[in-house]
Structure formats: C-alpha cells, structure tokens
Write a protein that holds these residues in place. Structure first.
Motif, PDB file in Angstrom:
ATOM      1  N   VAL A  20       0.820  -1.222   0.000  1.00 51.48           N
ATOM      2  CA  VAL A  20       0.000   0.000   0.000  1.00 51.48           C
ATOM      3  C   VAL A  20       0.853   1.272   0.000  1.00 51.48           C
ATOM      4  CG1 VAL A  20      -1.719   1.313   1.322  1.00 51.48           C
ATOM      5  CG2 VAL A  20      -1.953  -1.154   1.115  1.00 51.48           C
ATOM      6  N   MET A  21       1.882   1.322   0.838  1.00 48.38           N
ATOM      7  CA  MET A  21       2.638   2.570   0.992  1.00 48.38           C
ATOM      8  C   MET A  21       3.819   2.682   0.028  1.00 48.38           C
ATOM      9  SD  MET A  21       0.940   4.123   3.365  1.00 48.38           S
ATOM     10  CE  MET A  21       1.881   5.590   3.716  1.00 48.38           C
ATOM     11  N   MET A  96       4.343   1.353  11.446  1.00 54.52           N
ATOM     12  CA  MET A  96       3.124   0.827  10.813  1.00 54.52           C
ATOM     13  C   MET A  96       3.074  -0.696  10.905  1.00 54.52           C
ATOM     14  SD  MET A  96       2.219   3.012   7.434  1.00 54.52           S
ATOM     15  CE  MET A  96       3.655   3.914   6.982  1.00 54.52           C
ATOM     16  N   LYS A 102       0.284  -5.174  16.491  1.00 56.06           N
ATOM     17  CA  LYS A 102      -0.259  -4.848  17.821  1.00 56.06           C
ATOM     18  C   LYS A 102      -1.791  -4.762  17.791  1.00 56.06           C
ATOM     19  CE  LYS A 102      -1.871  -1.207  19.768  1.00 56.06           C
ATOM     20  NZ  LYS A 102      -2.447  -0.009  19.996  1.00 56.06           N
ATOM     21  N   THR A 103      -2.330  -4.095  16.773  1.00 53.64           N
ATOM     22  CA  THR A 103      -3.796  -3.963  16.679  1.00 53.64           C
ATOM     23  C   THR A 103      -4.455  -5.339  16.563  1.00 53.64           C
ATOM     24  OG1 THR A 103      -3.661  -1.765  15.729  1.00 53.64           O
ATOM     25  CG2 THR A 103      -5.672  -2.993  15.274  1.00 53.64           C
TER      26      THR A 103
ATOM     27  N   ILE B  14       5.086  11.047   6.686  1.00 55.64           N
ATOM     28  CA  ILE B  14       3.618  10.977   6.603  1.00 55.64           C
ATOM     29  C   ILE B  14       3.034  12.363   6.283  1.00 55.64           C
ATOM     30  CG2 ILE B  14       1.499  10.562   7.961  1.00 55.64           C
ATOM     31  CD1 ILE B  14       2.886   7.979   7.040  1.00 55.64           C
ATOM     32  N   ILE B  17       3.462  12.814   2.576  1.00 55.24           N
ATOM     33  CA  ILE B  17       2.573  11.956   1.780  1.00 55.24           C
ATOM     34  C   ILE B  17       1.152  12.527   1.781  1.00 55.24           C
ATOM     35  CG2 ILE B  17       1.487   9.674   1.671  1.00 55.24           C
ATOM     36  CD1 ILE B  17       4.140   8.558   2.863  1.00 55.24           C
ATOM     37  N   ARG B  20       0.924  15.545  -0.377  1.00 53.20           N
ATOM     38  CA  ARG B  20       0.934  15.179  -1.799  1.00 53.20           C
ATOM     39  C   ARG B  20      -0.443  14.671  -2.231  1.00 53.20           C
ATOM     40  NH1 ARG B  20       5.052  11.174  -2.115  1.00 53.20           N
ATOM     41  NH2 ARG B  20       3.453   9.594  -1.978  1.00 53.20           N
ATOM     42  N   THR B  87      -1.778   4.482  13.111  1.00 57.15           N
ATOM     43  CA  THR B  87      -1.552   3.039  13.171  1.00 57.15           C
ATOM     44  C   THR B  87      -2.486   2.396  14.186  1.00 57.15           C
ATOM     45  OG1 THR B  87       0.758   3.462  12.711  1.00 57.15           O
ATOM     46  CG2 THR B  87       0.254   1.320  13.584  1.00 57.15           C
ATOM     47  N   GLU B  88      -2.950   3.187  15.148  1.00 53.36           N
ATOM     48  CA  GLU B  88      -3.822   2.679  16.207  1.00 53.36           C
ATOM     49  C   GLU B  88      -5.173   2.283  15.623  1.00 53.36           C
ATOM     50  OE1 GLU B  88      -3.284   2.001  19.241  1.00 53.36           O
ATOM     51  OE2 GLU B  88      -1.481   3.088  19.810  1.00 53.36           O
ATOM     52  N   GLY B  89      -5.385   0.985  15.420  1.00 55.61           N
ATOM     53  CA  GLY B  89      -6.639   0.548  14.816  1.00 55.61           C
ATOM     54  C   GLY B  89      -7.556  -0.169  15.788  1.00 55.61           C
ATOM     55  N   ARG B 107      -6.851   4.191   9.064  1.00 62.25           N
ATOM     56  CA  ARG B 107      -5.757   3.412   9.640  1.00 62.25           C
ATOM     57  C   ARG B 107      -4.578   3.341   8.667  1.00 62.25           C
ATOM     58  NH1 ARG B 107      -6.717  -2.759  11.753  1.00 62.25           N
ATOM     59  NH2 ARG B 107      -4.518  -3.298  11.974  1.00 62.25           N
ATOM     60  N   LYS B 108      -3.367   3.535   9.186  1.00 59.60           N
ATOM     61  CA  LYS B 108      -2.152   3.367   8.371  1.00 59.60           C
ATOM     62  C   LYS B 108      -1.866   1.874   8.229  1.00 59.60           C
ATOM     63  CE  LYS B 108       0.102   7.476  10.323  1.00 59.60           C
ATOM     64  NZ  LYS B 108       1.165   7.895  11.261  1.00 59.60           N
ATOM     65  N   PRO B 109      -1.435   1.368   7.090  1.00 60.50           N
ATOM     66  CA  PRO B 109      -1.158   2.109   5.864  1.00 60.50           C
ATOM     67  C   PRO B 109      -2.453   2.520   5.160  1.00 60.50           C
ATOM     68  CG  PRO B 109      -0.887  -0.237   5.470  1.00 60.50           C
ATOM     69  CD  PRO B 109      -1.181  -0.073   6.923  1.00 60.50           C
ATOM     70  N   PHE B 110      -2.420   3.672   4.503  1.00 59.07           N
ATOM     71  CA  PHE B 110      -3.623   4.184   3.842  1.00 59.07           C
ATOM     72  C   PHE B 110      -3.343   4.391   2.359  1.00 59.07           C
ATOM     73  CE2 PHE B 110      -1.216   7.717   5.652  1.00 59.07           C
ATOM     74  CZ  PHE B 110      -0.989   8.495   4.529  1.00 59.07           C
ATOM     75  N   THR B 111      -4.421   4.397   1.580  1.00 60.35           N
ATOM     76  CA  THR B 111      -4.285   4.692   0.150  1.00 60.35           C
ATOM     77  C   THR B 111      -4.751   6.126  -0.091  1.00 60.35           C
ATOM     78  OG1 THR B 111      -6.528   3.985  -0.335  1.00 60.35           O
ATOM     79  CG2 THR B 111      -4.817   2.292  -0.470  1.00 60.35           C
TER      80      THR B 111
END
Lengths: 172, 123
Positions: A20-21, A96, A102-103, B14, B17, B20, B87-89, B107-111
C-alpha cells in the motif's frame, strides 16, 4: 502465544505496508528463532516497544540500500544516502508494521500500548532490549535486499505493570 | 473557497505523503500547515485560519487524543473537522477518538483513495 499466529500477523502487516505505501515487491522467507548475541549489525534498525497485558519489542532491520529504496518509494523522491528523511521513513514503516501487528494482537490480548519508534543507522552496532531472551525473526526479500522483522513478546507479569521493554544500543 | 489544512504527525514522511495526496485530490486546497505533535498543533491553530485537520495519535509531548480533546474544548475550533490518520486501529482508540469528536478515522497504511473518500464526505 503460538508462533504461527505471530508469524502470520507479521507477514500480513509487512506485505500490506509494502504493497500500500511503497508499491515494492516483497517475499517472505523462512522464520528463525535467534538468541541475542554479541554480533554487531550494519545498517538501519527501527525499534518499537510494546506494553500492556503483554510486553515486548519489535524491530525492523535492513541495509542502507533498502532503507534508501523504502524512503524513495514512500516519498517519491530519490534518496541515495541515509539522511534524516530516510531514517524518518524507515521509522514510520516500522511503526506501521509493528502497530498493525499490535492492533491484531489486541483482539486476543487486550489493549496494548505502542511506543514511539527509535531509528539508528550505523556500523557494527549492538542492540539489546531488556527482557528479550529470544527473538522471533521473520525475514523478507525485497528483490536483492533483505529486511528482517524481529519480535519478542512476554506476559506483563514477567515485568512490572506492563511497561514497554526498553532497548540499549551501543557502537564499537 | 480554498480550505487551509493542518497535518499533525511526528513523521515528516507521513506529513509529506498526506500533503501530496491533498494536492492531487479534487479539492480546493489552500495553505498546508504542519505540526509534529499536539502542542505544536494547538499553537498552529492559534496562528492560522485552518478549516480541516488530519492528526496522528501516537506522538511525543501531546498525543493526538489529548490534542483532539483540547481542540474540541476550545469554542473557536470545536466545529473543525478532524480526521485521525493512525496506526492505532484498536476498537478502544477508535471509540475514544469518535467520542472526543473526530470526524473520521483512517488506519495506516492508507491509500490516496481512502483520504479522498474522507475528504468527499466532509466537503
């Protein structure tokens, strides 16, 4: 915790972040269990501590060339040397990957705290995390470059009140 | 009318990104302000006319949830839309952020598409 579950979570998180990244190809390799040794590392390491009902530490290790590729792909700008920007990008990548593991762990282990990443670049450095007896090492190949995700998890009862494990790094 | 955006994240990568993605979105973007933690973000809000905030959660000095709470407690900024990008999901953090007044959660990773979808929902 069953190693196979943790390995699956690490692989899924790493593959997702790379796809994705970064849009970089990555292939998982055979898993190892490694006892901390006094062997030195060369390259970039991102350390991410975990705390809560289980404590532990995650780390991402790669060479300078892959660190530059990661940063170039993430920021869409060519990086040929390890700079502050490259270290920041690798730290965020580690954050990430370990954060996503962790999540997923929280569904079985309860709430966990994610520490801020620390990133180091050097030659022949030694990284020691307190309480780590054995690292689970999940390697990946990104074309000709190798990336490793190391994880150590233990019940918080092993340590005081679920404080994230801390790491010590020294250079020769 | 162009919308000024504040991006709050301790990672410069981040912030770049997100900027952008915003510059390539079909969206009337004005100035982009950046902050590396919640304290800096509150200072930037006081100095700038911001219409939308993107914020991480795990940051040094003041984390994203504390920043969100303080921001929403201030009458001048209480109605500002805030999208958490983190990142905290875990369910607990998501609920906390929503209860504190977050408009969205990514949530990271994101598009880029996920960011654009959230923007479309706000605009």
């Amino acid at each position: 915790m069953d190693d196979s579950v943790l390995v699956r979570l690490i692989r899924e998180a790493t593959e997702s972040v790379f796809s994705v990244m970064l849009d970089l190809p990555i292939e998982a390799g055979p898993v190892e269990r490694v006892v901390p040794t006094s062997d030195g590392y060369d390259g970039v390491i991102a350390l991410v501590p975990l705390g809560g009902t289980i404590i532990g530490s995650g780390r991402l290790i790669c060479g300078a060339r892959l660190a530059c590729r990661i940063s170039s792909a993430m920021l869409m700008a060519e990086h040929t040397a390890v700079t502050e920007e490259v270290l920041d990008a690798v730290g965020e990548l580690g954050n990430m990957i370990i954060g996503n593991v962790k999540t997923e762990l929280e569904s079985t282990e309860g709430p966990l705290a994610l520490g801020l990443p620390t990133v180091i670049f050097g030659r022949n450095y030694h990284a020691r995390s307190s309480a780590v007896r054995e690292w689970l090492v999940v390697p990946f190949q990104c074309e000709e470059d190798r990336l490793e995700i190391h994880m150590f998890l233990a019940p918080a009862a092993d340590r005081q009140a679920g404080k994230p494990a801390h790491a010590v790094v020294h250079f020769d | 009318m162009a919308l000024n955006v504040l991006i709050v994240d301790d990672s410069a990568a981040i912030r770049k990104i997100l900027e952008r993605v915003l510059r390539h979105a079909d969206f009337p973007l004005g100035d982009v302000h950046e902050a590396g933690d919640g304290k800096e973000a509150l200072a930037k809000l006081a100095q700038s006319d911001v219409g939308l905030v993107f914020s991480d959660i795990n940051m040094p000095n003041m984390d994203g949830l504390e920043f969100l709470a303080q921001m929403k407690a201030n009458e001048s900024w209480s109605k500002l839309p805030v999208i958490m990008v983190t990142t905290e999901g875990g369910q607990e953090k998501v609920m906390q952020a929503i209860q504190l007044g977050a408009t969205g959660y990514i949530r990271k990773p994101f598009t880029a598409e996920q960011i654009k979808e959230k923007l479309a929902g706000i605009i």
